[in-house]
Design an enzyme around this catalytic site. Structure first.
Site, PDB file in Angstrom:
ATOM      1  NE  ARG A 247      27.158  45.452  19.870  1.00 17.31           N
ATOM      2  CZ  ARG A 247      26.879  46.597  19.216  1.00 17.31           C
ATOM      3  NH1 ARG A 247      26.606  47.692  19.900  1.00 17.31           N
ATOM      4  NH2 ARG A 247      26.887  46.643  17.911  1.00 17.31           N
TER       5      ARG A 247
ATOM      6  CE1 TYR B 220      36.208  39.792  42.928  1.00 16.00           C
ATOM      7  CE2 TYR B 220      36.290  41.118  40.933  1.00 16.00           C
ATOM      8  CZ  TYR B 220      36.311  39.881  41.559  1.00 16.00           C
ATOM      9  OH  TYR B 220      36.426  38.760  40.801  1.00 16.00           O
TER      10      TYR B 220
ATOM     11  CG  ASP C   5      30.375  45.700  43.804  1.00 15.50           C
ATOM     12  OD1 ASP C   5      29.430  44.939  44.076  1.00 15.50           O
ATOM     13  OD2 ASP C   5      31.406  45.325  43.224  1.00 15.50           O
TER      14      ASP C   5
ATOM     15  CE  LYS D 112      31.543  36.654  42.505  1.00 14.22           C
ATOM     16  NZ  LYS D 112      32.105  37.974  42.600  1.00 14.22           N
TER      17      LYS D 112
HETATM   18  C1  LIG Z   1      32.926  38.854  41.821  1.00 19.05           C
HETATM   19  C2  LIG Z   1      32.825  40.302  42.088  1.00 19.05           C
HETATM   20  C3  LIG Z   1      32.947  41.265  41.053  1.00 19.05           C
HETATM   21  C4  LIG Z   1      33.275  40.881  39.624  1.00 19.05           C
HETATM   22  O1  LIG Z   1      32.295  40.106  39.067  1.00 19.05           O
HETATM   23  P1  LIG Z   1      32.527  39.015  37.896  1.00 19.05           P
HETATM   24  O2  LIG Z   1      31.155  38.529  37.657  1.00 19.05           O
HETATM   25  O3  LIG Z   1      33.474  37.985  38.417  1.00 19.05           O
HETATM   26  O4  LIG Z   1      33.114  39.755  36.739  1.00 19.05           O
HETATM   27  C5  LIG Z   1      32.766  42.596  41.359  1.00 19.05           C
HETATM   28  N1  LIG Z   1      32.514  42.982  42.630  1.00 19.05           N
HETATM   29  C6  LIG Z   1      32.408  42.100  43.650  1.00 19.05           C
HETATM   30  C7  LIG Z   1      32.123  42.594  45.014  1.00 19.05           C
HETATM   31  C8  LIG Z   1      32.562  40.734  43.416  1.00 19.05           C
HETATM   32  O5  LIG Z   1      32.456  39.874  44.447  1.00 19.05           O
END
Ligand SMILES: *Cc1c(COP(=O)(O)O)cnc(C)c1O
Length: 320
Positions: free
Chosen positions: A58, A111, A183, A208
């Protein structure tokens, strides 16, 4: 291997690779919860932070570290922090920098859960929040309060493809000593480097583009400075949102082909976007690569490509 001054593609393949006892070319999956020490003294030094050894997964693990170091290199930051999901990355940053009486300025169109966790949960702990259109710099200026600690931006946003000028937004925030968090999921470091543009913290849902094979959920945070890195890392470790070694292995493997996948998916997206833009049944389309996108010029300025997410609306709506 020190890849600091290498090209992007060399970094993709080599950043975060370390020699191990057997000369393994790829960092193995250290599927272990705990690490043993050569002596009680070495253990004591590790726990006291005097030595860099691994203690407990962790807190840190070689497979995870290899991926974290690669991401820190690609995003030009001090250090990477891999997390169990993208939302774990978002929540760890919020937890590290927000608290009772603190205030966050956040893009309204981020998001869903990145906004939802603030409204539903952080509000319960006395955190104040203002959601605005961060593509409008005046709205950022107007929203900042004395107790603001984070300016949270997502660019382009999922799913509305709205862009924010990272450089200008950071300049405004830094006048008030506010931490700028971006992000970068929808661009990936291949197309955009928020830390180079002025942000302090960048994060990704690696679910992604970074992993890219639709077989891992995960996240990563990269902080520009050591102090910020330590603050967020400490928070992530206490919250327990760490990545797992196997997840890190798969993600690091996926990362190596990022350039190729980004190039191809953008080429495909442009064809789809051009097709949809001319389609008689399409009411509107938003793709940063189209001249019709309201921030096409900003996309050309702060990104080195347009990525491959498109949003569009149908004439007459959708019968559901
Ligand atoms: C999918 C996504 C998230 C969250 O990510 P997870 O891996 O599903 O928890 C956060 N920000 C953006 C822009 C996303 O596309």
């Amino acid at each position: 291997m020190d890849t600091k001054n290498k090209g992007f593609n060399t970094k993709l393949v080599h950043a975060g690779s370390y020699e191990d006892a057997f000369g393994s070319a790829v960092t193995p999956i250290y599927q272990t919860s705990t690490f043993s020490f050569k002596s009680a003294q070495q253990g004591a030094d590790c726990f006291a932070g005097k030595s860099d050894g691994f203690i407990y997964t962790r807190i840190g693990n070689p497979t995870i570290k290899a991926f974290e170091d690669a991401m820190a290199d690609l995003e030009h930051g001090f250090g990477g922090i891999a997390t169990s999901s993208g939302m774990s990355a978002v929540s760890s940053v919020y937890m590290a920098l927000l608290g009772q009486g603190k205030h966050i300025v956040c893009s309204a169109s981020v998001y869903g859960p990145s906004r939802g966790v603030l409204e539903r949960d952080f509000s319960r702990f006395g955190v104040e929040m203002t959601f605005i259109d961060t593509s409008d710099l005046q709205q950022i200026k107007d929203a900042i309060q004395d107790n603001t600690t984070i300016l949270y931006i997502e660019t382009p946003t999922n799913p509305t493809m709205q862009l924010t000028d990272i450089k200008k937004a950071s300049e405004i925030a830094h006048k008030h000593e506010i931490t700028v968090v971006v992000d970068n999921t929808f661009s990936s470091p291949y197309l955009q480097n928020p830390l180079v543009l002025g942000a302090d913290v960048v994060l990704h849902s690696i679910t992604k583009y970074i992993n890219g094979h639709a077989d891992v959920v995960g996240g990563v945070i990269v902080a520009k400075e050591e102090n910020m890195y330590k603050k967020i890392r400490g928070q992530m470790i206490y919250l327990g949102g760490n990545m797992d070694p196997h997840q890190a292995f798969l993600t690091h493997r996926g990362l190596k082909t990022l350039s190729l996948r980004m190039e191809k998916s953008e080429e495909n997206a442009m064809k789809v976007a051009e097709y949809l833009e001319k389609h008689p049944k399409v009411e509107w389309i938003l793709y940063p690569g189209l001249k019709s996108h309201p921030q096409h010029e900003l996309a050309k300025k702060q990104m080195t490509g347009f990525s491959s997410m498109i949003s569009f609306g149908l004439k007459g709506g959708l019968d559901v």
